[in-house]
Design an enzyme around this catalytic site. Structure first.
Site, short mmCIF file in Angstrom:
data_model
loop_
_atom_site.label_atom_id
_atom_site.label_comp_id
_atom_site.label_asym_id
_atom_site.label_seq_id
_atom_site.Cartn_x
_atom_site.Cartn_y
_atom_site.Cartn_z
N VAL A 120 -14.88 -34.13 14.36
CA VAL A 120 -13.97 -35.39 14.21
C VAL A 120 -12.24 -34.90 14.67
O VAL A 120 -11.75 -35.63 14.94
CB VAL A 120 -13.76 -36.09 12.90
CG1 VAL A 120 -15.14 -36.79 13.26
CG2 VAL A 120 -13.71 -35.10 11.78
N TYR A 175 -2.66 -29.08 3.43
CA TYR A 175 -3.60 -30.18 2.80
C TYR A 175 -2.89 -31.31 2.47
O TYR A 175 -3.28 -32.48 2.73
CB TYR A 175 -4.69 -29.54 1.92
CG TYR A 175 -5.64 -30.33 1.49
CD1 TYR A 175 -6.83 -30.31 2.03
CD2 TYR A 175 -5.44 -31.16 -0.06
CE1 TYR A 175 -7.61 -31.36 1.39
CE2 TYR A 175 -6.41 -31.97 -0.47
CZ TYR A 175 -7.63 -32.19 0.27
OH TYR A 175 -8.52 -33.10 -0.26
N ALA A 219 0.18 -32.16 3.41
CA ALA A 219 0.81 -32.75 4.56
C ALA A 219 -0.24 -33.98 5.17
O ALA A 219 0.12 -34.92 5.51
CB ALA A 219 1.25 -31.67 5.61
P1 NAI Z 1 -17.45 -31.06 1.44
O1 NAI Z 1 -16.64 -29.59 1.75
O2 NAI Z 1 -18.31 -30.93 0.49
O3 NAI Z 1 -17.53 -32.08 2.49
C1 NAI Z 1 -16.76 -32.14 3.62
C2 NAI Z 1 -17.71 -32.45 4.69
O4 NAI Z 1 -17.03 -32.69 5.83
C3 NAI Z 1 -18.77 -31.40 5.07
O5 NAI Z 1 -20.10 -31.77 5.17
C4 NAI Z 1 -17.97 -30.75 6.15
O6 NAI Z 1 -19.02 -30.02 7.09
C5 NAI Z 1 -17.65 -31.91 7.01
N1 NAI Z 1 -16.59 -31.44 7.87
C6 NAI Z 1 -15.65 -30.57 8.05
N2 NAI Z 1 -14.94 -30.42 9.25
C7 NAI Z 1 -15.45 -31.52 9.83
C8 NAI Z 1 -15.07 -31.70 11.37
N3 NAI Z 1 -14.26 -31.20 12.07
N4 NAI Z 1 -15.92 -32.73 11.89
C9 NAI Z 1 -16.90 -33.32 11.20
N5 NAI Z 1 -17.37 -32.99 9.76
C10 NAI Z 1 -16.33 -32.21 9.34
O7 NAI Z 1 -15.73 -31.81 0.66
P2 NAI Z 1 -15.89 -33.23 -0.42
O8 NAI Z 1 -15.26 -32.47 -1.66
O9 NAI Z 1 -17.03 -33.91 -0.22
O10 NAI Z 1 -14.74 -34.04 0.44
C11 NAI Z 1 -14.63 -35.04 1.15
C12 NAI Z 1 -13.44 -35.62 1.15
O11 NAI Z 1 -12.70 -35.86 0.18
C13 NAI Z 1 -12.41 -34.78 2.06
O12 NAI Z 1 -11.52 -35.46 3.09
C14 NAI Z 1 -11.43 -34.10 0.85
O13 NAI Z 1 -10.26 -33.74 1.53
C15 NAI Z 1 -11.45 -35.25 -0.08
N6 NAI Z 1 -11.22 -35.00 -1.45
C16 NAI Z 1 -11.98 -34.23 -2.26
C17 NAI Z 1 -11.48 -33.88 -3.34
C18 NAI Z 1 -12.56 -33.38 -4.20
O14 NAI Z 1 -12.13 -32.84 -5.47
N7 NAI Z 1 -13.69 -32.87 -3.85
C19 NAI Z 1 -10.44 -34.51 -3.88
C20 NAI Z 1 -9.74 -35.34 -3.16
C21 NAI Z 1 -9.94 -35.63 -1.93
#
Ligand code: NAI
Length: 244
Positions: free
Chosen positions: A61, A152, A154
């Site tokens: 993405v 992050y 930012a």
């Molecule tokens: P995760 O690492 O478990 O899942 C993120 C997913 O995005 C992974 O499957 C990964 O392969 C995919 N991904 C990464 N780069 C990509 C790209 N260039 N194109 C397509 N897919 C891509 O992370 P999680 O914890 O489920 O996080 C999901 C969202 O929630 C993120 O945006 C994260 O910043 C946000 N978030 C998470 C928090 C947490 O405590 N886990 C807290 C605040 C926000």
């Protein structure tokens, strides 16, 4: 049947959102970086068990052209894109003094530019439909800052500004644009933190526990539903009372 496209949805919060929106009756377009993210992964079966259609679309993405192609493919396969959840995100943490330019750029491209890419391409389809819901996944790090995450925070602060701007640009076309700002949620991303880092976070949380991916998904479900028809440009914090 209405269709929801969720980026980065092979696991973690994205997978929980996809499952919840399937329960709500949406056909589901999953996305992640590669086929291997979906191999040996039961998310597609779990979604289909809810009685809706589900397909995955591999795309990075952070690539403008790959997002354009993916949006086109999802529209061709499902006929519409009614809900877009910009969930994909990464961390490349480090104190600013030691952070490389590459570390900075990578997080900005994946977390922030992706939201522009996806809102631009899916937004065109939603404008023609004169309806749509866009939900961007920000973070409390973008609202309050977090040492070791200048890149992050930012990217996530930018998502707040982008959400409000695009809500103003697309509001008259029947498109609602909101964001959620999760706090500390138990996923593979946060499993990577040390015990010490995790305990430090717990002390700051009023509810004294980490959140679950399903607790983000339920708020996204509301924002994707008819019940939120007059809510736009908002950022809903889901953090168990991290900062008040
Ligand atoms: P995760 O690492 O478990 O899942 C993120 C997913 O995005 C992974 O499957 C990964 O392969 C995919 N991904 C990464 N780069 C990509 C790209 N260039 N194109 C397509 N897919 C891509 O992370 P999680 O914890 O489920 O996080 C999901 C969202 O929630 C993120 O945006 C994260 O910043 C946000 N978030 C998470 C928090 C947490 O405590 N886990 C807290 C605040 C926000």
């Amino acid at each position: 049947m209405a269709t929801a496209l969720i980026t980065g949805s092979s696991r973690g919060i994205g997978a929980a959102i996809a499952l919840r929106l399937a329960e709500d009756g949406f056909d589901i377009a999953l996305n992640d970086l590669s086929d291997s993210m979906f191999e040996g992964n039961d998310i597609i079966e779990k979604i289909k068990e809810k009685g809706v259609s589900c397909e995955y679309f591999c795309a990075d993405v952070s690539s403008h052209s790959q997002c354009e192609e993916m949006v086109k493919a999802v529209k061709e396969r499902f006929g519409s894109i009614d809900v877009l959840v910009n969930n994909a995100g990464i961390t490349k943490d480090g104190l600013m003094a030691r952070m490389s330019e590459e570390q900075y750029d990578m997080v900005i491209n994946v977390n922030q530019k992706s939201v522009f890419n996806m809102m631009k391409h899916a937004g065109k389809i939603m404008m023609k439909q004169r309806s749509g819901r866009i939900i961007n996944v920000a973070s409390v790090a973008g609202l309050y800052g977090n040492p070791g995450q200048v890149n992050y925070s930012a990217s996530k602060a930018a998502i707040v500004g982008m959400t409000k701007t695009v809500a103003k640009e697309l509001g008259s076309r029947g498109i609602n644009v909101n964001a959620v700002a999760p706090g500390f949620i138990k996923t593979p991303m946060t499993d990577a933190l040390t015990e010490e880092q995790r305990n430090a976070m717990l002390n700051l949380i009023a509810m004294k526990r980490y959140g679950l991916p399903e607790e983000i998904a339920s708020v996204v479900s509301f924002l994707a539903s008819k019940d939120s028809s007059y809510v736009t440009g908002q950022v809903i914090e889901i953090s168990g009372g991290l900062m008040m």
